[in-house]
Each structure stands twice: as structure tokens, then as C-alpha cells.
Write an enzyme that holds these catalytic residues in place. Structure first.
Site, PDB file in Angstrom:
ATOM      1  N   SER A 147       3.381  -2.031  10.095  1.00 17.58           N
ATOM      2  CA  SER A 147       5.144  -2.053  11.099  1.00 17.58           C
ATOM      3  C   SER A 147       5.845  -3.798  10.235  1.00 17.58           C
ATOM      4  O   SER A 147       6.997  -3.815  10.936  1.00 17.58           O
ATOM      5  CB  SER A 147       5.766  -1.899  12.334  1.00 17.58           C
ATOM      6  OG  SER A 147       4.671  -0.798  12.434  1.00 17.58           O
ATOM      7  N   GLU A 152      -5.148  -4.924  10.444  1.00 20.74           N
ATOM      8  CA  GLU A 152      -3.936  -3.885  11.123  1.00 20.74           C
ATOM      9  C   GLU A 152      -4.184  -3.325  12.312  1.00 20.74           C
ATOM     10  O   GLU A 152      -5.664  -2.436  12.813  1.00 20.74           O
ATOM     11  CB  GLU A 152      -3.804  -2.826  10.176  1.00 20.74           C
ATOM     12  CG  GLU A 152      -3.676  -3.149   8.300  1.00 20.74           C
ATOM     13  CD  GLU A 152      -2.803  -2.355   7.654  1.00 20.74           C
ATOM     14  OE1 GLU A 152      -1.946  -2.445   7.236  1.00 20.74           O
ATOM     15  OE2 GLU A 152      -4.056  -1.576   7.351  1.00 20.74           O
ATOM     16  N   ASN A 196       0.625  -1.138  -0.478  1.00 19.03           N
ATOM     17  CA  ASN A 196      -0.413   0.381   0.085  1.00 19.03           C
ATOM     18  C   ASN A 196       1.269   1.357  -0.185  1.00 19.03           C
ATOM     19  O   ASN A 196       1.709   2.018   0.865  1.00 19.03           O
ATOM     20  CB  ASN A 196      -0.904   0.141   1.425  1.00 19.03           C
ATOM     21  CG  ASN A 196      -2.193   1.011   1.573  1.00 19.03           C
ATOM     22  OD1 ASN A 196      -1.752   1.986   0.497  1.00 19.03           O
ATOM     23  ND2 ASN A 196      -2.821   1.308   2.506  1.00 19.03           N
ATOM     24  N   TRP A 197       0.451   2.087  -1.100  1.00 17.99           N
ATOM     25  CA  TRP A 197       1.876   2.988  -1.121  1.00 17.99           C
ATOM     26  C   TRP A 197       1.078   4.087  -0.427  1.00 17.99           C
ATOM     27  O   TRP A 197       2.196   5.177  -0.040  1.00 17.99           O
ATOM     28  CB  TRP A 197       2.095   3.290  -2.857  1.00 17.99           C
ATOM     29  CG  TRP A 197       2.727   2.336  -3.265  1.00 17.99           C
ATOM     30  CD1 TRP A 197       2.728   0.870  -3.164  1.00 17.99           C
ATOM     31  CD2 TRP A 197       2.658   2.232  -5.063  1.00 17.99           C
ATOM     32  NE1 TRP A 197       3.843   0.409  -3.852  1.00 17.99           N
ATOM     33  CE2 TRP A 197       3.570   1.152  -5.157  1.00 17.99           C
ATOM     34  CE3 TRP A 197       2.939   3.316  -6.021  1.00 17.99           C
ATOM     35  CZ2 TRP A 197       3.987   0.480  -6.767  1.00 17.99           C
ATOM     36  CZ3 TRP A 197       3.036   2.818  -7.303  1.00 17.99           C
ATOM     37  CH2 TRP A 197       3.899   1.723  -8.121  1.00 17.99           C
ATOM     38  N   LYS A 198       0.307   4.513  -0.005  1.00 18.36           N
ATOM     39  CA  LYS A 198      -0.597   5.341  -0.053  1.00 18.36           C
ATOM     40  C   LYS A 198       0.002   6.540  -0.494  1.00 18.36           C
ATOM     41  O   LYS A 198      -0.597   6.794  -1.784  1.00 18.36           O
ATOM     42  CB  LYS A 198      -0.303   5.654   2.327  1.00 18.36           C
ATOM     43  CG  LYS A 198      -0.175   4.450   2.189  1.00 18.36           C
ATOM     44  CD  LYS A 198       0.524   5.000   4.224  1.00 18.36           C
ATOM     45  CE  LYS A 198      -0.091   3.615   4.726  1.00 18.36           C
ATOM     46  NZ  LYS A 198      -0.275   3.359   6.555  1.00 18.36           N
ATOM     47  N   HIS A 224      -9.749   1.165   5.282  1.00 16.26           N
ATOM     48  CA  HIS A 224      -8.166   1.168   6.261  1.00 16.26           C
ATOM     49  C   HIS A 224      -7.919   2.035   7.564  1.00 16.26           C
ATOM     50  O   HIS A 224      -9.235   2.821   7.118  1.00 16.26           O
ATOM     51  CB  HIS A 224      -7.123   1.761   5.451  1.00 16.26           C
ATOM     52  CG  HIS A 224      -5.364   1.381   5.533  1.00 16.26           C
ATOM     53  ND1 HIS A 224      -4.862   2.883   6.552  1.00 16.26           N
ATOM     54  CD2 HIS A 224      -4.913   1.340   5.357  1.00 16.26           C
ATOM     55  CE1 HIS A 224      -4.490   2.506   6.825  1.00 16.26           C
ATOM     56  NE2 HIS A 224      -3.790   1.115   6.506  1.00 16.26           N
ATOM     57  N   GLY A 279       2.900   2.178  11.586  1.00 17.76           N
ATOM     58  CA  GLY A 279       4.119   3.423  11.694  1.00 17.76           C
ATOM     59  C   GLY A 279       4.814   3.581  12.683  1.00 17.76           C
ATOM     60  O   GLY A 279       5.496   4.567  13.405  1.00 17.76           O
ATOM     61  N   GLY A 287       2.277  -1.503   4.356  1.00 19.09           N
ATOM     62  CA  GLY A 287       2.788   0.191   3.994  1.00 19.09           C
ATOM     63  C   GLY A 287       4.580   0.847   3.568  1.00 19.09           C
ATOM     64  O   GLY A 287       4.071   0.642   2.273  1.00 19.09           O
ATOM     65  N   GLY A 288       5.110   1.267   4.173  1.00 19.81           N
ATOM     66  CA  GLY A 288       6.103   2.127   4.319  1.00 19.81           C
ATOM     67  C   GLY A 288       7.479   1.819   4.426  1.00 19.81           C
ATOM     68  O   GLY A 288       8.240   1.380   3.206  1.00 19.81           O
ATOM     69  N   GLU A 342      -6.438   4.560   8.216  1.00 19.31           N
ATOM     70  CA  GLU A 342      -6.765   5.855   8.005  1.00 19.31           C
ATOM     71  C   GLU A 342      -7.671   6.574   6.911  1.00 19.31           C
ATOM     72  O   GLU A 342      -7.811   7.292   7.458  1.00 19.31           O
ATOM     73  CB  GLU A 342      -4.909   6.338   6.716  1.00 19.31           C
ATOM     74  CG  GLU A 342      -4.746   5.784   8.081  1.00 19.31           C
ATOM     75  CD  GLU A 342      -3.058   5.231   6.882  1.00 19.31           C
ATOM     76  OE1 GLU A 342      -2.157   5.091   6.904  1.00 19.31           O
ATOM     77  OE2 GLU A 342      -2.948   5.799   5.443  1.00 19.31           O
TER      78      GLU A 342
END
Length: 263
Positions: free
Chosen positions: A221, A175, A13-15, A105, A181, A242-243, A107
Site C-alpha cells: 500500500s 512486504e 511490480n505490474w503483476k 512474492h 492491496g 504494486g497497484g 502471491e
């Protein structure tokens, strides 16, 4: 419960990162990295979830270069068309050969105030257009303290599956919000406990066959150093990353978790 093989899914997921030119460079480099490692054998499904503005470009690249990655969108509208400025219809996503779409999600739930009713409507919108919803569920740190690790995600999943047919193709992603994060992932044991309970929900709502075939992912994470420990758990079928999915070598190492010692 009868166990059937479930192809592991590693989803990035590049966001809101990478423009369409950066997306081309990233996907090409990831493809080359995995090809050089002789990993593209079908044992793991790889999916990328770029921003909306990148989807057409990435779709064209995947087709032209025959890159074996699935394409997914980060959100979907509850509407098919109409006066909904800024919304993106499932019909549009399907035309771009998206296979997956992320729904619910944390967010979106937090920043856009999307509750269980909207999440359920988006699941229906995805299924209507032949997209596979990646249904995200998870608890905050406050939820964890008040209710324990599984109560909130179990409730969220029950609501999201309302009206879903037993033969629907879905993915569930656990999640924990407190892990996203933060650099502090859940333990493999924590992930397994919640993922097992989520599989029980699928069995309750959609039947044992659906529970046996549906992939349940862990996200929060995730990195190359811990992915193998999660993938050893019987009810963890992959990861929503994610990141770490924005760093080619790191994401490639996550995808290649089977090469890690002990897996």
C-alpha cells in the site's frame, strides 16, 4: 554498523496487468513525466517489472529511446532449460537485459505454494545468470498476531540466503501481506523495525559489508502520500510498489519523493 550510501530503488511490480502495447504507452508517458520534471538525475533508480509477454517490447523501447529505467521480471524458473512447460529460465531473462527478478512474492508463496526451499533455489538461479534477486519476505495478519512483525520475514530471509556468497548483489523487500492491496500500509516505524532486523540477518549471513550495501525496500500500500515518511527511515532504501505503479502520475510522484516537503 558502518553506513554506506545506497541508491534508493523504486520498483514497480505490474503483476498481471498491461499488454505489450499498453506497456509501451505507459513507459513512454512515465519517462516523459519524469523528464518534464527534470527528475532523471540518477538520485533514484527506477525499475519496472512487466509481465513476461511485455519484456522484449519494453527492453527494445528502453534501448531505443535511452530511457534510464531498469528492467525486471516477476518470476524465474529453478531450471535452466528442459521439459518445463510454462517456465521461464534465468538464461532467457538475462538475454533480455533484465537486471532484476522478483522472488518469493507473497502471491507466489500463497497461490503457487512456493516455500522457502523453492525460493532459495530461485535465488540461486537468478545469481547464476547474473540477475539481481529481489527477495520478498513478509508476514500475514495471522503471523503478525501469533509471532510479531519480524519473526516470519526474518526466518524467510535466512532460508533464502542459504548458500549465497558474501559478494552477491541482492535486494530485499519487506512486504507485510496484511498491507498488500489493503490500503492500510505499515507505519514507518513498523517498516523501519523490520527492515533493520532484516539488515541484521544480512550481516549475520553475508557479513557487515554486504549488510551496509544491500538495499532493503518496503512494499504494501505504498503511495505518493506516504512514501516520503518511509524513506526518512534509515533502513528503508526504497519501495516495491504494486497497484500505484500502474498509474503514471502516482508512480512518478512516488519516484519523486525527494521533492516532497521534509525529505
Amino acid at each position: 554498523m558502518a553506513v554506506t550510501p545506497r541508491t534508493p530503488l523504486i520498483a514497480g511490480n505490474w503483476k498481471m496487468n498491461l499488454d505489450h502495447l499498453q506497456a509501451v504507452a505507459f513507459v513512454q508517458k512515465l519517462h516523459w513525466t519524469l523528464k518534464d520534471a527534470k527528475h532523471e538525475d540518477g538520485s533514484v533508480e527506477v525499475a519496472v517489472f512487466p509481465p513476461f509477454t511485455d519484456l522484449r517490447t519494453v527492453q527494445t523501447l528502453l534501448d531505443a529511446d535511452k530511457i534510464p529505467f531498469a528492467l525486471g521480471a516477476q518470476d524465474i524458473s529453478t531450471h535452466d532449460s528442459g521439459a518445463y512447460t510454462g517456465e521461464v529460465s534465468g538464461a532467457f531473462l538475462a538475454k533480455l537485459d533484465n537486471r532484476y527478478v522478483i522472488i518469493g512474492h507473497s502471491e507466489r508463496r500463497e497461490y503457487h505454494h512456493e516455500g522457502d526451499e523453492i525460493v532459495a533455489a530461485k535465488v540461486q538461479a537468478a545469481l547464476k545468470h547474473g540477475l539481481v534477486p529481489v527477495i520478498c519476505v513478509g508476514e500475514s495478519a495471522d503471523d503478525l498476531e501469533k509471532f510479531g512483525a519480524s519473526a516470519v520475514p526474518v526466518g524467510q530471509l535466512k532460508a533464502a540466503l542459504e548458500g549465497v556468497k558474501a559478494d552477491a548483489d541482492i535486494v530485499v523487500a519487506y512486504e507485510p501481506v496484511w498491507a498488500i492491496g489493503s490500503g492500510q500500509a505499515a507505519t514507518p516505524e513498523q517498516a523501519q523495525d523490520v527492515c533493520a532486523k532484516l539488515r541484521d540477518v544480512i550481516a549475520e549471513k553475508l557479513g557487515e559489508d554486504a549488510a551496509a550495501r544491500t538495499r532493503v525496500l518496503y512494499g504494501g500500500s505504498v503511495k505518493a502520500a506516504n512514501i516520503a515518511s518511509f524513506m526518512r527511515e534509515p533502513d528503508v532504501d526504497g519501495a516495491l510498489v504494486g497497484g500505484a505503479s500502474l498509474v503514471v502520475d502516482e508512480f512518478a510522484a512516488i519516484i519523486r519523493y525527494q521533492k516532497h516537503v521534509g525529505v
